[in-house]
Design an enzyme around this catalytic site. Structure first.
Site: not given
Ligand code: UD1
Ligand code: CA
Length: 449
Positions: A13, A17, A24, A107, A157, A172, A229, A365
């Site tokens: 991340g 934001r 982050k 995070d 998702e 999740n 975030n 003092a």
């Molecule tokens: C993800 C979960 C979702 C869950 C939620 C909880 C998946 C597909 N979905 O969704 O089920 O409810 O977290 O917060 O896992 N990241 C990478 N590389 C990538 C994509 C993501 O390193 O290509 C990392 C991001 O930096 C982050 C984490 O993976 O730390 C989660 O990715 P994010 O895109 O925030 O997933 P969510 O849509 O929040």
């Molecule tokens: Ca997320």
């Protein structure tokens, strides 16, 4: 549990934001970077190998983590193609076939070691995949956990979920554990046929089930999987962390009259039977032995405090301060790099910096150690049982001998031998009746105008 465990931390991340130039996951909770909270939690749950997956610009993240955890390996995800793709960046580590593999988001700093231990137990009991869920009234945006007869069958998702699936409140949290033996094969079987066109780690559940393997969902408090975030969420995370730690400290035998006003650092140590009054702030590196009384509005950092010491109200203790048994520092005093020996008292309005205050010495003092000439710092040594009269300035380097006496209002520039008395101020002269003379002269002047 003698099983080996690889923890993969996704730390890609950026600070978008957070509106920050800093990545982050380097923003801090209780003075510790979020990513470091996560890696320490993994280590506490027995994670013996650590892999951190970062985005392309991540030197700061690497430096921070490398400084805190040993045996950590870094992998870079060059393109952001989804969580499963990110996990596979650590392919080399996964191929080592650890018994358990945990995937954590950097995070999510409030995760507890006990929760990871529960996940590892589920894996040890034969689950191929264990997912950490939580229940929330506002599930929008999260992946939903689809269960059938108490078994986890899929994670959907939000974007891919049907109206009916979106009604599900069991979500999740993003934390997942899986067995190491088939991990590479299963992860590689994940496709990207979904709304975002990403490789979702969450699809591991369906992939495993298609092979007849067992998948389970465990439940945690929503607080534990709080993902951060924005800076507003960071503050919420800080508040949750503080509340949790205060409670732990109170349950370990410390009294706090208004715990919600006491701010702890991640490394604060407070011994049993300490009493912490309202509005006390602990910075880094504070260790209080048992039975210390910290009175209201005190600010402490980098100090070691022995049993039976009283601090404040309104005291400031800065790094390098050590207070021995039964010593006291009172209101509006600042101590910096000061060794206050047993039973010594610094009670009112003093600055004691780069100094030793001998056992049972009494600092009057308004005493100031003048430790800085604008370029260098110098030491002041005050002997045991010495008495420093109020409003004295001790110009360092200078030594006051044991049981010596400094008259109040003195500016001491030369050493005072043991048992000596030093006076260093103008001598008093008193003119009888002279106040009347001045007053009459002034009245006469006023009349003549
Ligand atoms: C993800 C979960 C979702 C869950 C939620 C909880 C998946 C597909 N979905 O969704 O089920 O409810 O977290 O917060 O896992 N990241 C990478 N590389 C990538 C994509 C993501 O390193 O290509 C990392 C991001 O930096 C982050 C984490 O993976 O730390 C989660 O990715 P994010 O895109 O925030 O997933 P969510 O849509 O929040
Ligand atoms: Ca997320």
């Amino acid at each position: 549990m003698a099983r080996s465990c690889l923890t993969i931390v996704l730390a890609a991340g950026e600070g978008t934001r957070m509106r920050s130039k800093k990545p982050k996951v380097l923003h801090e909770i209780a003075g510790l970077a979020m990513v470091a909270h996560v890696t320490t939690t993994a280590a506490k749950a027995g994670g013996d190998a650590l892999a951190v997956v970062t985005g392309p610009v991540s030197e700061e993240v690497r430096d921070t983590v490398a400084g805190l955890a040993k045996d950590v390996r870094f992998y870079e995800q060059t393109e952001r193609l989804g969580t499963a793709h990110a996990v596979l960046a650590a392919r080399e580590a996964i191929a080592e076939r650890h018994d358990d593999i945990l995937v954590l988001f950097a995070d999510t700093p409030l995760l507890r070691p006990e929760t990871l231990t529960r996940m590892r137990e589920a894996l040890a009991d034969g689950a191929e995949v264990a997912v950490l869920g939580f229940r929330t009234q506002e599930p929008a945006g999260y992946g939903r956990l689809l269960e059938d007869k108490g078994e986890l069958v899929a994670i959907r998702e939000h974007n891919d979920a049907s109206e009916l699936e979106r009604e599900i409140k069991f979500c999740n949290g993003g934390i997942m554990g899986f067995a190491g033996r088939n991990a590479l094969e299963l992860l590689e079987a994940i496709g990207n046929d979904n709304a975002k066109g990403e490789y979702y780690l969450t699809d591991l559940v369906e992939v495993a089930r298609a092979r007849g393997l067992k998948t389970v969902a465990l439940e945690a408090d929503e607080e534990e999987i709080l993902g951060i975030n924005t800076r507003a969420e960071l503050a919420r995370g800080e508040a949750a962390w503080q509340a949790r730690r205060r409670r732990e400290i109170m349950l370990s035998g410390v009294t706090m009259t208004a715990p919600e006003t006491v701010f702890l650092h991640h490394d604060t140590e407070i011994g049993i039977d300490c009493e912490i009054e309202p509005n006390v702030v602990f910075g880094p590196g504070v260790r209080l032995a048992g039975g210390v009384h910290v009175r209201a509005f005190s600010h402490l950092e980098g100090c070691r405090i022995a049993p039976g010491v009283t601090i404040g109200p309104y005291a400031r203790l800065r790094p390098g301060t050590e207070m021995a048994e039964g010593s006291k520092v009172g209101n509006f005093c600042e101590l910096k790099n000061a060794q206050v020996e047993a039973g010594a008292k610094v009670n009112h309005l003093s600055y004691i910096g780069d100094a030793r205050v001998g056992a049972k010495a009494n600092i009057g003092a308004g005493t100031i150690t003048c430790n800085y000439d604008g370029v260098n710092k110098f030491h002041t040594d005050i002997g045991a049982g010495a008495f420093i009269g109020s409003n004295s300035a001790l110009v360092a380097p200078v030594a006051i001998g044991d049981h010596a006496y400094v008259a109040s209002g003195s500016v001491i520039t030369a050493d005072v031998p043991p048992d000596a008395m030093a006076v260093a101020r103008g001598r008093q002269s008193t003119k009888e009746g002279y106040a009347t003379t001045i007053r009459e002269r002034s009245l006469a002047l006023k009349k003549s105008k």
